[in-house]
Design an enzyme around this catalytic site. Structure first.
Site, PDB file in Angstrom:
ATOM      1  N   ASP A  35      27.971   1.374  -7.593  1.00  0.00           N
ATOM      2  CA  ASP A  35      26.806   2.112  -8.079  1.00  0.00           C
ATOM      3  C   ASP A  35      26.856   3.505  -7.472  1.00  0.00           C
ATOM      4  OD1 ASP A  35      23.921   0.835  -9.320  1.00  0.00           O
ATOM      5  OD2 ASP A  35      23.857   2.875  -8.502  1.00  0.00           O
ATOM      6  N   ASN A  89      22.003   1.595 -16.777  1.00  0.00           N
ATOM      7  CA  ASN A  89      20.733   1.589 -17.513  1.00  0.00           C
ATOM      8  C   ASN A  89      20.837   2.382 -18.812  1.00  0.00           C
ATOM      9  OD1 ASN A  89      21.161   3.299 -15.293  1.00  0.00           O
ATOM     10  ND2 ASN A  89      19.080   4.061 -15.333  1.00  0.00           N
ATOM     11  N   THR A  90      20.091   1.940 -19.815  1.00  0.00           N
ATOM     12  CA  THR A  90      20.064   2.621 -21.124  1.00  0.00           C
ATOM     13  C   THR A  90      18.596   2.821 -21.533  1.00  0.00           C
ATOM     14  OG1 THR A  90      20.290   0.421 -22.129  1.00  0.00           O
ATOM     15  CG2 THR A  90      22.281   1.737 -21.985  1.00  0.00           C
ATOM     16  N   SER A 129      25.762  -3.334 -20.868  1.00  0.00           N
ATOM     17  CA  SER A 129      24.457  -2.711 -21.128  1.00  0.00           C
ATOM     18  C   SER A 129      24.058  -2.952 -22.576  1.00  0.00           C
ATOM     19  CB  SER A 129      24.526  -1.192 -20.928  1.00  0.00           C
ATOM     20  OG  SER A 129      24.883  -0.865 -19.615  1.00  0.00           O
ATOM     21  N   PHE A 161      22.160 -11.789 -21.895  1.00  0.00           N
ATOM     22  CA  PHE A 161      20.920 -12.384 -22.392  1.00  0.00           C
ATOM     23  C   PHE A 161      20.051 -12.959 -21.281  1.00  0.00           C
ATOM     24  CE2 PHE A 161      23.920 -12.591 -25.973  1.00  0.00           C
ATOM     25  CZ  PHE A 161      23.169 -11.944 -26.948  1.00  0.00           C
ATOM     26  N   SER A 268      -0.478 -13.956 -23.979  1.00  0.00           N
ATOM     27  CA  SER A 268      -0.565 -13.197 -22.718  1.00  0.00           C
ATOM     28  C   SER A 268      -1.305 -11.889 -22.953  1.00  0.00           C
ATOM     29  CB  SER A 268       0.844 -12.894 -22.200  1.00  0.00           C
ATOM     30  OG  SER A 268       1.534 -12.085 -23.122  1.00  0.00           O
ATOM     31  N   GLY A 272       5.836  -7.392 -21.119  1.00  0.00           N
ATOM     32  CA  GLY A 272       6.295  -6.222 -20.380  1.00  0.00           C
ATOM     33  C   GLY A 272       7.785  -6.346 -20.147  1.00  0.00           C
ATOM     34  N   CYS A 275      12.989  -4.128 -21.096  1.00  0.00           N
ATOM     35  CA  CYS A 275      13.851  -4.160 -22.294  1.00  0.00           C
ATOM     36  C   CYS A 275      13.171  -4.369 -23.639  1.00  0.00           C
ATOM     37  CB  CYS A 275      14.941  -5.198 -22.099  1.00  0.00           C
ATOM     38  SG  CYS A 275      16.059  -4.706 -20.786  1.00  0.00           S
ATOM     39  N   GLN A 277      10.369  -3.535 -25.164  1.00  0.00           N
ATOM     40  CA  GLN A 277       9.860  -2.339 -25.834  1.00  0.00           C
ATOM     41  C   GLN A 277      10.983  -1.339 -26.117  1.00  0.00           C
ATOM     42  OE1 GLN A 277       6.007  -0.634 -24.883  1.00  0.00           O
ATOM     43  NE2 GLN A 277       7.035   1.278 -24.425  1.00  0.00           N
TER      44      GLN A 277
HETATM   45  P1  NAD Z   1      19.025  -1.060 -13.569  1.00  0.00           P
HETATM   46  O1  NAD Z   1      18.325   0.233 -13.712  1.00  0.00           O
HETATM   47  O2  NAD Z   1      18.450  -2.122 -12.695  1.00  0.00           O
HETATM   48  O3  NAD Z   1      20.513  -0.820 -13.033  1.00  0.00           O
HETATM   49  C1  NAD Z   1      21.376   0.143 -13.552  1.00  0.00           C
HETATM   50  C2  NAD Z   1      22.184   0.717 -12.399  1.00  0.00           C
HETATM   51  O4  NAD Z   1      23.228   1.533 -12.914  1.00  0.00           O
HETATM   52  C3  NAD Z   1      21.384   1.618 -11.452  1.00  0.00           C
HETATM   53  O5  NAD Z   1      21.468   1.105 -10.128  1.00  0.00           O
HETATM   54  C4  NAD Z   1      22.080   2.989 -11.558  1.00  0.00           C
HETATM   55  O6  NAD Z   1      22.106   3.698 -10.326  1.00  0.00           O
HETATM   56  C5  NAD Z   1      23.459   2.569 -11.980  1.00  0.00           C
HETATM   57  N1  NAD Z   1      24.260   3.618 -12.621  1.00  0.00           N
HETATM   58  C6  NAD Z   1      23.868   4.545 -13.555  1.00  0.00           C
HETATM   59  N2  NAD Z   1      24.933   5.295 -13.907  1.00  0.00           N
HETATM   60  C7  NAD Z   1      25.998   4.847 -13.202  1.00  0.00           C
HETATM   61  C8  NAD Z   1      27.362   5.210 -13.146  1.00  0.00           C
HETATM   62  N3  NAD Z   1      27.868   6.187 -13.913  1.00  0.00           N
HETATM   63  N4  NAD Z   1      28.174   4.552 -12.292  1.00  0.00           N
HETATM   64  C9  NAD Z   1      27.706   3.559 -11.512  1.00  0.00           C
HETATM   65  N5  NAD Z   1      26.417   3.162 -11.533  1.00  0.00           N
HETATM   66  C10 NAD Z   1      25.577   3.792 -12.371  1.00  0.00           C
HETATM   67  O7  NAD Z   1      19.241  -1.613 -15.042  1.00  0.00           O
HETATM   68  P2  NAD Z   1      19.345  -3.145 -15.494  1.00  0.00           P
HETATM   69  O8  NAD Z   1      17.994  -3.746 -15.585  1.00  0.00           O
HETATM   70  O9  NAD Z   1      20.407  -3.798 -14.677  1.00  0.00           O
HETATM   71  O10 NAD Z   1      19.862  -2.963 -16.997  1.00  0.00           O
HETATM   72  C11 NAD Z   1      21.160  -2.512 -17.265  1.00  0.00           C
HETATM   73  C12 NAD Z   1      21.441  -2.704 -18.735  1.00  0.00           C
HETATM   74  O11 NAD Z   1      21.397  -4.094 -19.064  1.00  0.00           O
HETATM   75  C13 NAD Z   1      20.426  -2.046 -19.672  1.00  0.00           C
HETATM   76  O12 NAD Z   1      21.105  -1.594 -20.819  1.00  0.00           O
HETATM   77  C14 NAD Z   1      19.497  -3.177 -20.050  1.00  0.00           C
HETATM   78  O13 NAD Z   1      18.908  -2.979 -21.321  1.00  0.00           O
HETATM   79  C15 NAD Z   1      20.431  -4.359 -20.095  1.00  0.00           C
HETATM   80  N6  NAD Z   1      19.818  -5.652 -19.826  1.00  0.00           N
HETATM   81  C16 NAD Z   1      18.895  -5.798 -18.828  1.00  0.00           C
HETATM   82  C17 NAD Z   1      18.351  -7.053 -18.532  1.00  0.00           C
HETATM   83  C18 NAD Z   1      17.339  -7.245 -17.442  1.00  0.00           C
HETATM   84  O14 NAD Z   1      16.850  -8.358 -17.291  1.00  0.00           O
HETATM   85  N7  NAD Z   1      16.983  -6.254 -16.670  1.00  0.00           N
HETATM   86  C19 NAD Z   1      18.796  -8.163 -19.261  1.00  0.00           C
HETATM   87  C20 NAD Z   1      19.748  -7.987 -20.261  1.00  0.00           C
HETATM   88  C21 NAD Z   1      20.258  -6.724 -20.526  1.00  0.00           C
HETATM   89  C1  UGA Z   2      14.067 -10.658 -21.958  1.00  0.00           C
HETATM   90  C2  UGA Z   2      14.821 -11.724 -22.755  1.00  0.00           C
HETATM   91  O1  UGA Z   2      14.155 -12.977 -22.611  1.00  0.00           O
HETATM   92  C3  UGA Z   2      16.267 -11.852 -22.265  1.00  0.00           C
HETATM   93  O2  UGA Z   2      16.981 -12.774 -23.079  1.00  0.00           O
HETATM   94  C4  UGA Z   2      16.939 -10.482 -22.326  1.00  0.00           C
HETATM   95  O3  UGA Z   2      18.264 -10.560 -21.820  1.00  0.00           O
HETATM   96  C5  UGA Z   2      16.134  -9.489 -21.514  1.00  0.00           C
HETATM   97  O4  UGA Z   2      14.780  -9.428 -22.034  1.00  0.00           O
HETATM   98  C6  UGA Z   2      16.667  -8.095 -21.586  1.00  0.00           C
HETATM   99  O5  UGA Z   2      17.358  -7.745 -22.519  1.00  0.00           O
HETATM  100  O6  UGA Z   2      16.304  -7.377 -20.665  1.00  0.00           O
HETATM  101  P1  UGA Z   2      12.878 -10.553 -19.592  1.00  0.00           P
HETATM  102  O7  UGA Z   2      12.244  -9.330 -20.143  1.00  0.00           O
HETATM  103  O8  UGA Z   2      13.544 -10.455 -18.270  1.00  0.00           O
HETATM  104  O9  UGA Z   2      14.001 -11.098 -20.612  1.00  0.00           O
HETATM  105  O10 UGA Z   2      11.794 -11.721 -19.487  1.00  0.00           O
HETATM  106  P2  UGA Z   2      11.080 -12.643 -20.588  1.00  0.00           P
HETATM  107  O11 UGA Z   2      10.989 -14.007 -20.056  1.00  0.00           O
HETATM  108  O12 UGA Z   2      11.678 -12.486 -21.926  1.00  0.00           O
HETATM  109  O13 UGA Z   2       9.600 -12.041 -20.608  1.00  0.00           O
HETATM  110  C7  UGA Z   2       9.324 -10.760 -21.149  1.00  0.00           C
HETATM  111  C8  UGA Z   2       7.824 -10.536 -21.198  1.00  0.00           C
HETATM  112  O14 UGA Z   2       7.222 -11.380 -22.182  1.00  0.00           O
HETATM  113  C9  UGA Z   2       7.108 -10.871 -19.888  1.00  0.00           C
HETATM  114  O15 UGA Z   2       6.084  -9.940 -19.672  1.00  0.00           O
HETATM  115  C10 UGA Z   2       6.538 -12.247 -20.130  1.00  0.00           C
HETATM  116  O16 UGA Z   2       5.420 -12.537 -19.337  1.00  0.00           O
HETATM  117  C11 UGA Z   2       6.165 -12.140 -21.607  1.00  0.00           C
HETATM  118  N1  UGA Z   2       6.105 -13.438 -22.306  1.00  0.00           N
HETATM  119  C12 UGA Z   2       7.201 -14.228 -22.383  1.00  0.00           C
HETATM  120  C13 UGA Z   2       4.924 -13.811 -22.923  1.00  0.00           C
HETATM  121  O17 UGA Z   2       3.920 -13.088 -22.879  1.00  0.00           O
HETATM  122  N2  UGA Z   2       4.881 -15.006 -23.590  1.00  0.00           N
HETATM  123  C14 UGA Z   2       5.955 -15.830 -23.687  1.00  0.00           C
HETATM  124  O18 UGA Z   2       5.844 -16.908 -24.323  1.00  0.00           O
HETATM  125  C15 UGA Z   2       7.150 -15.431 -23.065  1.00  0.00           C
END
Ligand code: NAD
Ligand code: UGA
Length: 479
Positions: A35, A89-90, A129, A161, A268, A272, A275, A277
């Site tokens: 990172d 991050n995206t 991502s 996922f 709910s 939130g 991702c 939104q």
């Molecule tokens: P995050 O903000 O927690 O982490 C991203 C990290 O990437 C940060 O620590 C940042 O400093 C680092 N970074 C940015 N540019 C960089 C570079 N050039 N080299 C090295 N590091 C770099 O983000 P996240 O929640 O892990 O999400 C990452 C991606 O995965 C997003 O596209 C998101 O939509 C997707 N995603 C997230 C979740 C989730 O539950 N959070 C689930 C599925 C998919």
């Molecule tokens: C969600 C998806 O479930 C993952 O599959 C996906 O990888 C991820 O987004 C992503 O792309 O970041 P996450 O946002 O971590 O995962 O958590 P969820 O369990 O999906 O909950 C999302 C929001 O919906 C929370 O605020 C939760 O409280 C709310 N929620 C969930 C409800 O209000 N009702 C439900 O029945 C389920």
């Protein structure tokens, strides 16, 4: 040649847990998560990891220093790697064309440029991502424009996922792994190599392979469909409140239909997280760019319904408290966007807190896993706050639910932490102002028991006994 060394760019909620599980299941592969943030990497190398995720500590402890490494040395990790995950991050763009809707791919682009700059041999580059459909094409352009002799790339899409709070279980027992790549011989070979990593613990029949664009779009589609279910049940919750139906009974009744299924129908205060939104806005933007306004409007409605739910719930709090919360103390239980995480990105609690503060309330906030500094950062963020001093004056972050509720006019449950179901609500009632109100934004408490203690209770999707005091002098809007 099998994959021997993996590098992951981005040590966030996805990169950290995903690569920890890969390291656990593939002991013969060296996994290095890098990172740009020194602070984040220091935390990954410490006893207090940067994210709270059940089961993560154990996995990291088992592998760190053996075949799992966290580092800021991006160059060495890229040079050594056969396969590179891009897990940066995206976020939604905040300026320029597509502002407020399009995905900002600047971090993905930067990651691709770093790889192109540093790599000295062939690499498989994997989009982990969440990206707009055809993002791999943009990455390919960067590689082609910066091509070095003897270096070629295969770009794969392998969206993640996992859900926060259940990430380790989701990774260990994934419903499916999705890998998209080119139809060419090189593309097929790269897909096979990535498959062989997941096959260490995921049955082959659960590893789906598609073309690159289907894989990219499937990620946006999955999040859109999941969020759509929540907005659908939340829309029905409003009908329930107006009619006397109970949304949990409705959800159960429809969920028994195997074509509909029971998951993701929990009403709910609104969804939130970082991702849902962002990804739906991205889908809306893509549809607008493709001249598909009807499709864009369809998905936009999922977001609009979520905004409506948050504002409907907050308006209900204010109306119930005699249409003014000015000078009143309100306890917020839960600040994370869901339980079992400390993540507050797009948490509905931020919206609720901000609206109540704008109306003049004083807040006492408790969340089991969100730190005080994060709560203040969220509430004083320049996009929502003009006067950070006012916020600091009017918000107190507490160490438990009892301290947080003491002396308050109302308790508002924003996150479904299980500990909120086992609190001593009689003790809490005795120490609150009277009449004492509870607003259950997660429909998780025993409402009959609370009413028998003496509380006025309001929740989502169920009309409970009307409060004793229902009408204020300043409004006639309360039924
Ligand atoms: P995050 O903000 O927690 O982490 C991203 C990290 O990437 C940060 O620590 C940042 O400093 C680092 N970074 C940015 N540019 C960089 C570079 N050039 N080299 C090295 N590091 C770099 O983000 P996240 O929640 O892990 O999400 C990452 C991606 O995965 C997003 O596209 C998101 O939509 C997707 N995603 C997230 C979740 C989730 O539950 N959070 C689930 C599925 C998919
Ligand atoms: C969600 C998806 O479930 C993952 O599959 C996906 O990888 C991820 O987004 C992503 O792309 O970041 P996450 O946002 O971590 O995962 O958590 P969820 O369990 O999906 O909950 C999302 C929001 O919906 C929370 O605020 C939760 O409280 C709310 N929620 C969930 C409800 O209000 N009702 C439900 O029945 C389920």
């Amino acid at each position: 040649m099998a994959i021997k060394s993996i590098c992951c760019l981005g040590a966030g909620y996805v990169g950290g847990p995903t690569c920890s599980v890969i390291a656990l299941k593939c002991p013969e592969i060296k996994v290095t998560v890098v990172d740009l943030s020194k602070e984040r990497i220091a935390q990954w190398n410490s006893d207090k990891l940067p994210i709270f995720e059940p089961g993560l500590d154990e996995v990291v402890k088992l592998c760190r220093g053996k075949n799992l490494f966290f580092s800021n040395d991006v160059s060495t990790a890229i040079l050594e790697a056969d396969l590179i995950f891009i897990s940066v991050n995206t976020p939604t763009k905040v300026i320029g064309n597509g502002k407020g809707r399009a995905a900002d791919l600047k971090y993905v682009e930067e990651a691709a440029r770093m790889i192109a700059d540093i790599a000295k041999n062939n690499k498989i580059v994997v989009e982990k991502s969440t990206v707009p459909v055809r993002a791999a094409e943009s990455i390919a352009k960067i590689f082609i424009a910066n091509q070095k002799p003897g270096v070629s790339y295969q770009i794969l899409s392998n969206p993640e996922f996992l859900a926060e709070g259940t990430a380790i279980n989701d990774l260990l027992n994934a419903d499916r792994v999705l890998i998209g790549g080119e139809e060419s011989a090189g593309g097929k070979e790269a897909i096979e190599k990535l498959c062989s990593i997941y096959e260490h613990w995921i049955p082959r029949k659960k590893i789906l392979t598609t073309n690159t664009w289907s894989s990219e779009l499937s990620k946006l589609a999955a999040n859109a469909l999941l969020a759509q279910r929540i907005s659908s049940i939340n829309s029905l919750s409003a009908v329930c409140e107006a009619t006397g139906a109970d949304v949990s009974e409705v959800a159960r009744a429809v969920g028994f239909d195997s074509r509909i299924g029971s998951k993701f129908l929990q009403p709910s205060v609104g969804f939130g997280g970082s991702c849902f939104q962002k990804d739906i806005l991205n889908l809306v933007y893509i549809c607008q760019c493709l001249n598909l306004p009807e499709v864009a409007a369809y998905w936009q409605q999922v977001i609009d319904m979520n905004e409506y739910q948050k504002s409907r719930f907050t308006a209900k709090i204010i109306e119930s408290l005699l249409n003014t919360v000015s000078g009143k103390k309100i306890c917020i239980l839960g600040f994370a966007f869901k339980c079992n995480t400390g993540d507050t990105r797009e948490s509905p609690a931020v919206y609720v807190a901000k609206t109540l503060l704008d109306e003049g309330a004083t807040l006492k906030i408790y969340d089991p896993k969100v730190e005080e500094i994060r709560i203040f950062e969220d509430l004083t963020h320049p996009t929502i706050c003009e006067s950070p001093e006012e916020i600091r004056k009017n918000v107190l972050v507490c160490k438990d639910a009892y301290t947080a509720s003491e002396g308050c006019h109302a308790v508002v449950v924003c996150t479904e932490w299980s500990e909120f179901t086992t609190l001593d609500y009689k003790k809490i009632y005795e120490r609150m102002m009277k009449p004492a109100y509870i607003f259950d934004g997660r429909k998780m408490l025993d409402h009959e028991a609370l009413i028998s203690i003496g509380y006025h209770v309001q929740t989502i999707g169920k009309r409970l006994g009307k409060p004793l005091v229902t009408r204020s002098w300043s409004t006639n809007s309360i039924a």
